[in-house]
Enzyme design. Structure first.
Site, short mmCIF file in Angstrom:
data_model
loop_
_atom_site.label_atom_id
_atom_site.label_comp_id
_atom_site.label_asym_id
_atom_site.label_seq_id
_atom_site.Cartn_x
_atom_site.Cartn_y
_atom_site.Cartn_z
N ARG A 107 -7.11 -1.98 9.89
CA ARG A 107 -7.85 -3.24 9.81
C ARG A 107 -7.50 -4.15 10.98
NH1 ARG A 107 -7.66 -3.44 3.99
NH2 ARG A 107 -5.53 -4.13 4.18
N ARG A 137 0.29 -4.47 -5.58
CA ARG A 137 0.29 -5.77 -4.93
C ARG A 137 0.46 -6.78 -6.06
NH1 ARG A 137 -3.19 -2.82 -1.19
NH2 ARG A 137 -2.02 -2.80 0.76
N ASP A 196 2.45 -0.83 12.68
CA ASP A 196 2.38 -2.12 13.37
C ASP A 196 3.51 -3.06 12.96
OD1 ASP A 196 1.47 -2.45 10.81
OD2 ASP A 196 -0.30 -3.63 11.34
N ASP A 202 -0.17 2.23 9.59
CA ASP A 202 -0.69 1.61 10.82
C ASP A 202 0.34 1.49 11.94
OD1 ASP A 202 -3.21 1.25 9.77
OD2 ASP A 202 -2.71 -0.70 8.88
N GLY A 232 0.82 -1.21 0.00
CA GLY A 232 0.00 0.00 0.00
C GLY A 232 0.85 1.26 0.00
N THR A 266 4.33 2.02 6.73
CA THR A 266 2.94 1.64 6.98
C THR A 266 2.27 2.76 7.75
OG1 THR A 266 1.45 0.27 8.28
CG2 THR A 266 3.71 0.27 8.99
N ASP A 298 4.86 -5.23 6.15
CA ASP A 298 4.91 -6.60 6.63
C ASP A 298 4.83 -7.66 5.54
OD1 ASP A 298 5.14 -7.18 9.26
OD2 ASP A 298 3.10 -7.97 9.41
P1 ADP Z 1 2.43 -4.49 2.65
O1 ADP Z 1 3.84 -4.76 2.29
O2 ADP Z 1 2.09 -3.04 2.59
O3 ADP Z 1 2.06 -5.15 3.97
P2 ADP Z 1 0.97 -6.55 1.15
O4 ADP Z 1 0.65 -7.34 2.37
O5 ADP Z 1 -0.10 -6.33 0.17
O6 ADP Z 1 1.50 -5.09 1.52
O7 ADP Z 1 2.20 -7.25 0.44
C1 ADP Z 1 2.78 -6.69 -0.72
C2 ADP Z 1 3.18 -7.77 -1.68
O8 ADP Z 1 4.13 -8.65 -1.07
C3 ADP Z 1 2.04 -8.72 -2.11
O9 ADP Z 1 1.26 -8.17 -3.13
C4 ADP Z 1 2.84 -9.91 -2.60
O10 ADP Z 1 3.34 -9.69 -3.89
C5 ADP Z 1 4.01 -9.95 -1.62
N1 ADP Z 1 3.74 -10.92 -0.57
C6 ADP Z 1 3.03 -10.76 0.56
N2 ADP Z 1 2.97 -11.90 1.29
C7 ADP Z 1 3.66 -12.82 0.58
C8 ADP Z 1 4.00 -14.20 0.78
N3 ADP Z 1 3.61 -14.87 1.87
N4 ADP Z 1 4.74 -14.81 -0.17
C9 ADP Z 1 5.16 -14.15 -1.27
N5 ADP Z 1 4.89 -12.86 -1.51
C10 ADP Z 1 4.15 -12.20 -0.61
#
Ligand code: ADP
Length: 329
Positions: free
Chosen positions: A178, A78, A136, A134, A17, A132, A109
């Site tokens: 969230r 994403r 967190d 948030d 995000g 982030t 995360d």
């Molecule tokens: P943020 O990094 O802001 O927490 P997301 O949780 O959407 O955002 O994660 C960003 C991107 O990281 C995802 O769209 C995906 O490509 C990758 N990602 C997240 N979790 C995994 C995972 N368990 N294995 C592989 N890639 C992941």
């Protein structure tokens, strides 16, 4: 720090995000690479850019006049494909063909979880920079974007307070969060909210109604309840309906702040944080560090391995809820 002998080619990307301060972090990474004599390549749209081989060669000019801008010049996304073995294989092939020596991932995360999996399959030095709204992420007191989001929320609530006060209204304001109530509790203290509902605690409607009745009896001219979007009792609309059923005297309104919380020019605190973390990330790579996130704890740069970052829950400062409660009388 002395300059290393080997010239590195470092890739940088923003993923997950968006939030304010990403550009300040990109600028810091690019300028620090140039300072130490390394090449830097910006991948577009996060992990999608690695898979699609979409990148731009960055120089000092590419990051001119972006420090104060929201969003990210590298775009973010994403990527479902990065969650697959095939997608990560493609990304690794592209990195190899471009002779990328190391990566800097500006993400949250989820992004760190993803890159941790990637480096186990395709070893390459990676340093993460936390962002982030948030706040967190474990391993740093604060992350890029959080301070600006808080200021945006508090400014919005101040404006809502004016209209609430003019009309003797009760407002339910839904803020982002969230899984985390950090924005809700900090902005609640900062805006003098009457009640704050967060995912970390069980919401008891009776208690909320009691607090609001107390305000009503004290002839408060406006009341604000902040609801984190992930609160267990539901969103702001649902909670407002419940309260209305139990105490109909209130002239009640709901405001969902939504995506405005992710945008805007970063605060000075976020610009400085992003600048410090950007420099620290490049210097960590130069020192030979790998698969860690840089963070700031107690005003000092710290390095935390990705597995620890993604598998440790950041402690929620519950004392802040107590402070909010005392001051909302
Ligand atoms: P943020 O990094 O802001 O927490 P997301 O949780 O959407 O955002 O994660 C960003 C991107 O990281 C995802 O769209 C995906 O490509 C990758 N990602 C997240 N979790 C995994 C995972 N368990 N294995 C592989 N890639 C992941």
């Amino acid at each position: 720090m002395t300059k290393p002998k080997k010239k590195l080619k470092i890739g940088v990307l923003t993923t997950g995000g968006d939030c304010p301060g990403l550009n300040a972090a990109i600028r810091a990474v690019v300028r620090t690479c140039i300072f130490y004599g390394h090449d830097v390549v910006g991948f577009l749209r996060g992990y999608e850019g690695l898979i699609e081989n979409q990148f731009i060669l960055m120089n000092s000019h590419s990051v001119s006049n972006i420090l104060q801008r929201g969003g990210t010049i590298l775009k973010t996304a994403r990527s479902e494909r990065f969650k697959t073995v095939e997608g990560r294989q493609k990304a690794a092939e592209n990195l190899q063909s471009l002779s990328i020596d190391a990566l800097i991932v500006i993400g949250g995360d989820g992004s760190f979880r993803g890159i941790e999996t990637f480096t186990r399959e395709h070893p390459i030095p990676v340093i993460g920079i936390p962002k982030t709204i948030d706040n967190d992420i474990y391993g740093t007191d604060t992350a890029i974007g959080y301070d600006t989001a808080l200021n945006t929320v508090v400014q919005a609530i101040d404006k809502i307070r004016d209209t609430a006060d003019s009309h003797d209204r009760l407002f339910f304001v839904e803020v982002m969060g969230r899984d985390a109530g950090m924005i809700a509790v900090l902005s609640g203290i900062g805006s003098g909210a009457e009640a704050i509902l967060i995912p970390e605690t069980k919401t008891r409607m009776e208690q909320i109604v009691q607090i609001l009745k107390r305000g009503w009896n004290r002839k408060k001219t406006s009341m604000i309840v902040i609801v984190a979007e992930g609160d267990d009792a539901g969103g702001a609309y649902r909670i407002a309906d419940e309260v209305k059923k139990k105490f109909e005297h209130f002239d009640t309104r709901v405001s969902v702040l939504g995506h405005m919380q992710r945008g805007g020019s970063p605060s000075c605190a976020d610009r400085v944080l992003a600048s410090r973390l950007g420099v620290a990330a490049v210097e960590a790579l130069i020192e030979g560090r790998s698969n860690e996130m840089v963070g700031i704890v107690g005003n000092r740069i710290v390095h935390t391995p990705f597995p620890e970052v993604v598998n440790t829950k950041k402690e929620f400062p519950m004392d802040l809820m107590r402070i909010a409660e005392i001051l909302s009388l």
